[in-house]
Design a protein around this motif. Structure first.
Motif, PDB file in Angstrom:
ATOM      1  N   VAL A 498       0.815  -1.218   0.000  1.00 33.63           N
ATOM      2  CA  VAL A 498       0.000   0.000   0.000  1.00 33.63           C
ATOM      3  C   VAL A 498       0.847   1.265   0.000  1.00 33.63           C
ATOM      4  O   VAL A 498       0.392   2.330  -0.420  1.00 33.63           O
ATOM      5  N   ASN A 499       2.093   1.167   0.420  1.00 33.40           N
ATOM      6  CA  ASN A 499       2.954   2.351   0.474  1.00 33.40           C
ATOM      7  C   ASN A 499       3.769   2.571  -0.796  1.00 33.40           C
ATOM      8  O   ASN A 499       4.490   3.564  -0.899  1.00 33.40           O
ATOM      9  N   MET A 523      -3.923  10.253   1.345  1.00 31.27           N
ATOM     10  CA  MET A 523      -3.697  10.082   2.784  1.00 31.27           C
ATOM     11  C   MET A 523      -2.316   9.498   3.047  1.00 31.27           C
ATOM     12  O   MET A 523      -1.665   9.844   4.040  1.00 31.27           O
ATOM     13  N   ARG A 524      -1.854   8.613   2.157  1.00 31.97           N
ATOM     14  CA  ARG A 524      -0.501   8.045   2.287  1.00 31.97           C
ATOM     15  C   ARG A 524       0.536   9.156   2.295  1.00 31.97           C
ATOM     16  O   ARG A 524       1.482   9.137   3.084  1.00 31.97           O
ATOM     17  N   GLU A 525       0.357  10.130   1.407  1.00 29.44           N
ATOM     18  CA  GLU A 525       1.283  11.264   1.336  1.00 29.44           C
ATOM     19  C   GLU A 525       1.204  12.128   2.586  1.00 29.44           C
ATOM     20  O   GLU A 525       2.215  12.626   3.079  1.00 29.44           O
ATOM     21  N   GLN A 526      -0.003  12.305   3.110  1.00 30.68           N
ATOM     22  CA  GLN A 526      -0.176  13.103   4.329  1.00 30.68           C
ATOM     23  C   GLN A 526       0.499  12.440   5.526  1.00 30.68           C
ATOM     24  O   GLN A 526       1.129  13.108   6.358  1.00 30.68           O
ATOM     25  N   LEU A 527       0.364  11.104   5.607  1.00 32.22           N
ATOM     26  CA  LEU A 527       0.927  10.367   6.742  1.00 32.22           C
ATOM     27  C   LEU A 527       2.423  10.097   6.588  1.00 32.22           C
ATOM     28  O   LEU A 527       3.094   9.766   7.564  1.00 32.22           O
ATOM     29  N   GLY A 528       2.914  10.226   5.350  1.00 36.00           N
ATOM     30  CA  GLY A 528       4.289   9.817   5.085  1.00 36.00           C
ATOM     31  C   GLY A 528       4.395   8.314   5.000  1.00 36.00           C
ATOM     32  O   GLY A 528       5.470   7.736   5.183  1.00 36.00           O
ATOM     33  N   GLY A 529       3.254   7.668   4.733  1.00 35.43           N
ATOM     34  CA  GLY A 529       3.198   6.206   4.626  1.00 35.43           C
ATOM     35  C   GLY A 529       2.337   5.612   5.720  1.00 35.43           C
ATOM     36  O   GLY A 529       2.346   6.100   6.865  1.00 35.43           O
ATOM     37  N   ARG A 533      -2.832  -1.317   8.971  1.00 37.01           N
ATOM     38  CA  ARG A 533      -4.042  -1.470   8.163  1.00 37.01           C
ATOM     39  C   ARG A 533      -5.206  -0.687   8.769  1.00 37.01           C
ATOM     40  O   ARG A 533      -6.089  -0.218   8.052  1.00 37.01           O
ATOM     41  N   ALA A 534      -5.202  -0.552  10.082  1.00 40.64           N
ATOM     42  CA  ALA A 534      -6.295   0.151  10.742  1.00 40.64           C
ATOM     43  C   ALA A 534      -6.427   1.580  10.228  1.00 40.64           C
ATOM     44  O   ALA A 534      -7.528   2.135  10.172  1.00 40.64           O
ATOM     45  N   GLN A 535      -5.307   2.184   9.816  1.00 45.79           N
ATOM     46  CA  GLN A 535      -5.343   3.560   9.301  1.00 45.79           C
ATOM     47  C   GLN A 535      -6.139   3.669   8.000  1.00 45.79           C
ATOM     48  O   GLN A 535      -6.644   4.741   7.677  1.00 45.79           O
TER      49      GLN A 535
END
Length: 719
Positions: A498-499, A523-529, A533-535
C-alpha cells in the motif's frame, strides 16, 4: 420467488454444487463481495471455490437472471395479443436460452409486413388451414366455400399463392422444427468459403480460404475468426452446405411439421404433399434462417474461445517472474533517434535519464559506452535491460561490451517492451512524469516492468499488450470485461504494498475504485506512509464494507502489526492471537516458526467449521507475504544471430514464448520477428492445447525448421 428457486436449481445442477452453497454465493454477491474476496476469505461458505469457478458462477447467474426477465417480458407481450396458442406459452416456459426465447417470439414481433401478413389481412387464413389439412385436391371446393369471407375479391391462383405464403412462413416459425433442423445442419453441414470476384489481389493474405471447405463440427475457433474477418473485410463469402436440397428425413414427423397456429395434426406420418410444403419452406425460409443463426452462434463461440486465449496469455504475462528490488537502467533502442535510457531505484522510483547515439547514422558508440558506464557506476545499477524493439540486438552487443570493458558488476538482458509506448503517451504517464519526454517515459516503463511486470502492466490497456488471438475481431466490451477480471484476480493473488502502489494498481484491489485509490494515496502522502491497516479505515470513502473487501490484499511492510504484511485478513487476527497464546508466544515469534506451526497444525485439524481459514492462515504464517509468482529466469540469445537472414535450418536457440494461440506458440529468438512453433511441433506426442506445454513468458529451447526471409516467417520446433 419461483424464478429465483429455478435459477438456484439450474446453477446447482449445471455447476454440480449444492443448493446451500449456491444460496451462500448469491447472497455474497448481492452484498457486494468481490470474486477475489470470496475466493480467498469465504471458503467455508463456498466449499473452496476458485476465482475461476466463481467468475463462471457469476456470469451464468447473471445470464439466467436476464433470461428470466426476458421470458417474463415476452410472456407479458404475448398475453396482450389475441389468439396466441397455449403451446407457445408452454414452449416459452421450457426455453433454456435467449435465442430460443427470441425464436418463439419472432412470429409475433413484426418489424415489417410480410406476404403472409398481407394474405391473412385479405382473409385467407381459413383457406390456408383447409389447404394444409385436406390437401390441394380439395382446393377448388375449399375456395368456393371460404372465398365469400375474403375481405376483397381474390382469384383462385392468387388465393393459392397467398395460402402458400402463410403455410411456408408458419412452418418456418415452428421453434421445435427449427431446433431439430439446426442440430442436424450443425452435425452434417460444411462451411464453404470463396473469394469475392475481383478481390484476389486485395485479399492475398486470405488465399488459403479462396476455395475452402470444412465440417462445421470440426472447424477450430481460430480458423473461424480468420474466415469471419475475411467476410467482414468483403474478401470472402461464406456459406453452409448440407449436401442435399430437400429437408432432411429427420424432420418428416407430423408432430414437428406443424405450421404455427394451425390445429394439431392427428396423422401418424405426414403426407407427400405436406413433405413438399416442408421442402419448399426448407429452401426458401428455414435453411437461410438457420444458416444465419448457425454462423452467428459459431462466431460467438469462436469469439469466446479467442477471449479465453487472451485471458490465459494475459494471466501468464501478468504473473511472470519479477526480477525484484534491483536498481535498473533500461535502454529503449533505436537507430536515427538514438537509444533512450532511464534509471530507477529498487522501488521503481525515477533517478536519471538521457539519450546516446551509438548506431548509424551518428555511430558515436564510444561516447555512448562512456556515458552509460558513468551512469551505471554512479547509480549503482544491478541490471541493464533492453527493450526488444528495433536495434535491440545491436544495443545488446554495445551493453555487453561496455560491461566488459568497464569491468562492471551488473548484468544485461533483453525484455519485452510491448505496451511501453502505449503507457508513455497515456494520461497516467503524463501525470507521473510531466517533465519527461514521451520516449524517456517508455524507458522508465521498461525498467519497472522488468522489476515487477504486474505493477507496471496494470497501467496499460490489456488489449494493447498484444498477447491475444484475433482480439480486434471480438466484442470490445466483452473482451474488456474479461481482461479486467484477469487483472483483478492477478493483482489480488499477489497482493499490493500500500505504500508503493500506483493508482492503477490499487484500482484493481478488491473493494477499491479509482476514486478510493486516489484518496488512499492522498492520505498516504499526508501520513508519510501507512504504518497499520487500521489507518486505511480513516481514508475518505472507505467504510466498513470497502475495508472488509480490500484489507487482506493490502500489505504494510515494517508496520506496527506484523500480520499487516501478510495475507491474513484483519478479521482473523484474533484467531492468530489465540494460536500464539496456546503456545505462549508473541504473534511476531509465531511467524515463520516451523516448529510452532507444526504443533498448531495438529490442534486445528479437528475444527471443521473453520478448516479452510485455519489452513490458509498456517500456510501464510509459514511463508508470510509469499509471492505466488515463479523465480526470475531469462533467455540467453545467440550472439551470432540478430536478423532473420542469420537463421539457418537446424540451428538450436533459446527463446521466450511471447504468445500462445490455439494452433501453436510464438517465440522471440532475438531476430525482431517471432517464430512459430506449430502445435504439432510442441512435443513428440499429440497435443490438444498448446497451453498444456508452454506459457507466455516461459523460456524454451527451439530448433529452426524453416526460414522464409522474404515473408519473414520462421518455423520452429521445441527441443
Amino acid at each position: 420467488m419461483s424464478s429465483n428457486n429455478s435459477i438456484e436449481k439450474t446453477l446447482s445442477s449445471e455447476l454440480s454444487i449444492s443448493i446451500s452453497i449456491v444460496k451462500e454465493v448469491i447472497q455474497l454477491f448481492n452484498e457486494g463481495a468481490t470474486v477475489p474476496f470470496i475466493a480467498r476469505y469465504r471458503k467455508e461458505l463456498t466449499g473452496g471455490m476458485s476465482d475461476e469457478a466463481l467468475r463462471d458462477f457469476h456470469s451464468r447467474w447473471h445470464y439466467l437472471i436476464e433470461l428470466e426477465k426476458r421470458r417474463d417480458a415476452i410472456s407479458g407481450l404475448l398475453s396482450d395479443l389475441p389468439n396466441v396458442p397455449k403451446d407457445v406459452f408452454k414452449a416459452l416456459s421450457l426455453a433454456n436460452t435467449k435465442s430460443e426465447l427470441e425464436d418463439i417470439y419472432a412470429p409475433y414481433k413484426k418489424t415489417r409486413k410480410t406476404k403472409a401478413d398481407a394474405a391473412i389481412e385479405l382473409g385467407l387464413w381459413e383457406f390456408a388451414l383447409g389447404l394444409w389439412s385436406e390437401g390441394s385436391k380439395q382446393a377448388q371446393s375449399l375456395y368456393a366455400k371460404v372465398s365469400p369471407a375474403f375481405k376483397q375479391p381474390v382469384s383462385f391462383p392468387a388465393a393459392m399463392e397467398g395460402a402458400r405464403d402463410i403455410i411456408l412462413e408458419r412452418l418456418s416459425q415452428n421453434t421445435g422444427l427449427i431446433k431439430q433442423a439446426k442440430l442436424w445442419l450443425f452435425k452434417e453441414g460444411e462451411l464453404v468459403s470463396g473469394v469475392i470476384r475481383g478481390k484476389k489481389e486485395l485479399g492475398e493474405k486470405y488465399q488459403d480460404y479462396f476455395e475452402y471447405t470444412e465440417s462445421l463440427k470440426k472447424i477450430p475457433p481460430h480458423r473461424l475468426l480468420a474466415l469471419f474477418r475475411g467476410k467482414k473485410e468483403a474478401i470472402l463469402k461464406l456459406n453452409i452446405i448440407s449436401g442435399q436440397k430437400e429437408a432432411p428425413y429427420l424432420l418428416h414427423n407430423s408432430s414437428l411439421m406443424m405450421p404455427v397456429g394451425f390445429p394439431e395434426s392427428k396423422e401418424r406420418s405426414p403426407s407427400k404433399e405436406k413433405i413438399n410444403w416442408l421442402n419448399q419452406a426448407w429452401q426458401e425460409k428455414i435453411l437461410p434462417k438457420i444458416e444465419t443463426d448457425i454462423l452467428a452462434e459459431l462466431k460467438e463461440k469462436a469469439e469466446e474461445s479467442a477471449i479465453q486465449v487472451f485471458q490465459s496469455n494475459l494471466k501468464d504475462l501478468l504473473m511472470a517472474a519479477p526480477a525484484g528490488a534491483k536498481r535498473t537502467l533500461a535502454l529503449d533502442p533505436g537507430f536515427r533517434n538514438g537509444v533512450k535510457w532511464a534509471a530507477v531505484d529498487e522501488n521503481g522510483r525515477y533517478l536519471e535519464s538521457g539519450v546516446v547515439y551509438p548506431h548509424p547514422p551518428q555511430n558515436r558508440s564510444q561516447d555512448a559506452k562512456e556515458q552509460l558506464a558513468r551512469a551505471i557506476k554512479r547509480l549503482n545499477i544491478d541490471w541493464v535491460v533492453i527493450g526488444n524493439g528495433t536495434a535491440s540486438r545491436e544495443t545488446e552487443v554495445l551493453a555487453k561490451q561496455l560491461i566488459k570493458e568497464a569491468n562492471l558488476s551488473c548484468q544485461c538482458v533483453i525484455v519485452s517492451e510491448a505496451g511501453a509506448s502505449v503507457y508513455s503517451a497515456s494520461k497516467e504517464a503524463i501525470q507521473e512524469f510531466p517533465e519527461l519526454d514521451v520516449t524517456i517515459r517508455g524507458a522508465v516503463s521498461i525498467a519497472r516492468r522488468f522489476q515487477d511486470p504486474l505493477a507496471e502492466l496494470v497501467k496499460i490497456d490489456p488489449q494493447a499488450i498484444g498477447v491475444g488471438q484475433y482480439q480486434n475481431d471480438v466484442k470490445a466490451n466483452r473482451l474488456s470485461q474479461a481482461l479486467g477480471d484477469v487483472v483483478e484476480d492477478c493483482v489480488n493473488a499477489v497482493g499490493v504494498d500500500v505504500n508503493l502502489a500506483s493508482v492503477s494498481l490499487l484500482t484493481y484491489v478488491s473493494g477499491l475504485t479509482e476514486r478510493l485509490a486516489q484518496n488512499l494515496i492522498e492520505m498516504r502522502e499526508q501520513l508519510g506512509g501507512f504504518t497499520s491497516r487500521a489507518q486505511i479505515k480513516k481514508v475518505k470513502g472507505i467504510g466498513d464494507k470497502a475495508f472488509e473487501q480490500c484489507a487482506g490484499f493490502l500489505r504494510i511492510r515494517g508496520g506496527k502489526e506484523p500480520l499487516d504484511a501478510s495475507s491474513v485478513h484483519p478479521e482473523s487476527y484474533s484467531i492468530v492471537q489465540e494460536m500464539a497464546a496456546k503456545l505462549r508466544l508473541e504473534v511476531a515469534n509465531l511467524i515463520g516458526n516451523q516448529g510452532a506451526l507444526s504443533q498448531l497444525k495438529l490442534v486445528t485439524q479437528s475444527n471443521d467449521a473453520l478448516a479452510y481459514t485455519y489452513q490458509d492462515i498456517l500456510s501464510e504464517l509459514a511463508k508470510p507475504g509469499r509471492d505466488p509468482r515463479p523465480e526470475f529466469h531469462y533467455a540467453q540469445f545467440d550472439d551470432s544471430v540478430s536478423e532473420v537472414a542469420d537463421l539457418q535450418e537446424g540451428m538450436r536457440l533459446e527463446g521466450v514464448v511471447t504468445n500462445v494461440a490455439a494452433f501453436g506458440a510464438f517465440v522471440d529468438i532475438g531476430v525482431h520477428q517471432d517464430g512459430l512453433v506449430h502445435i504439432s511441433q510442441l512435443a513428440d506426442r499429440f497435443v490438444k492445447d498448446p497451453r498444456d506445454e508452454v506459457r507466455v513468458g516461459e523460456v524454451i529451447k527451439v530448433e529452426v525448421l524453416e526460414v522464409d526471409v522474404k515473408r519473414k516467417r520462421i518455423a520452429l520446433k521445441r527441443v
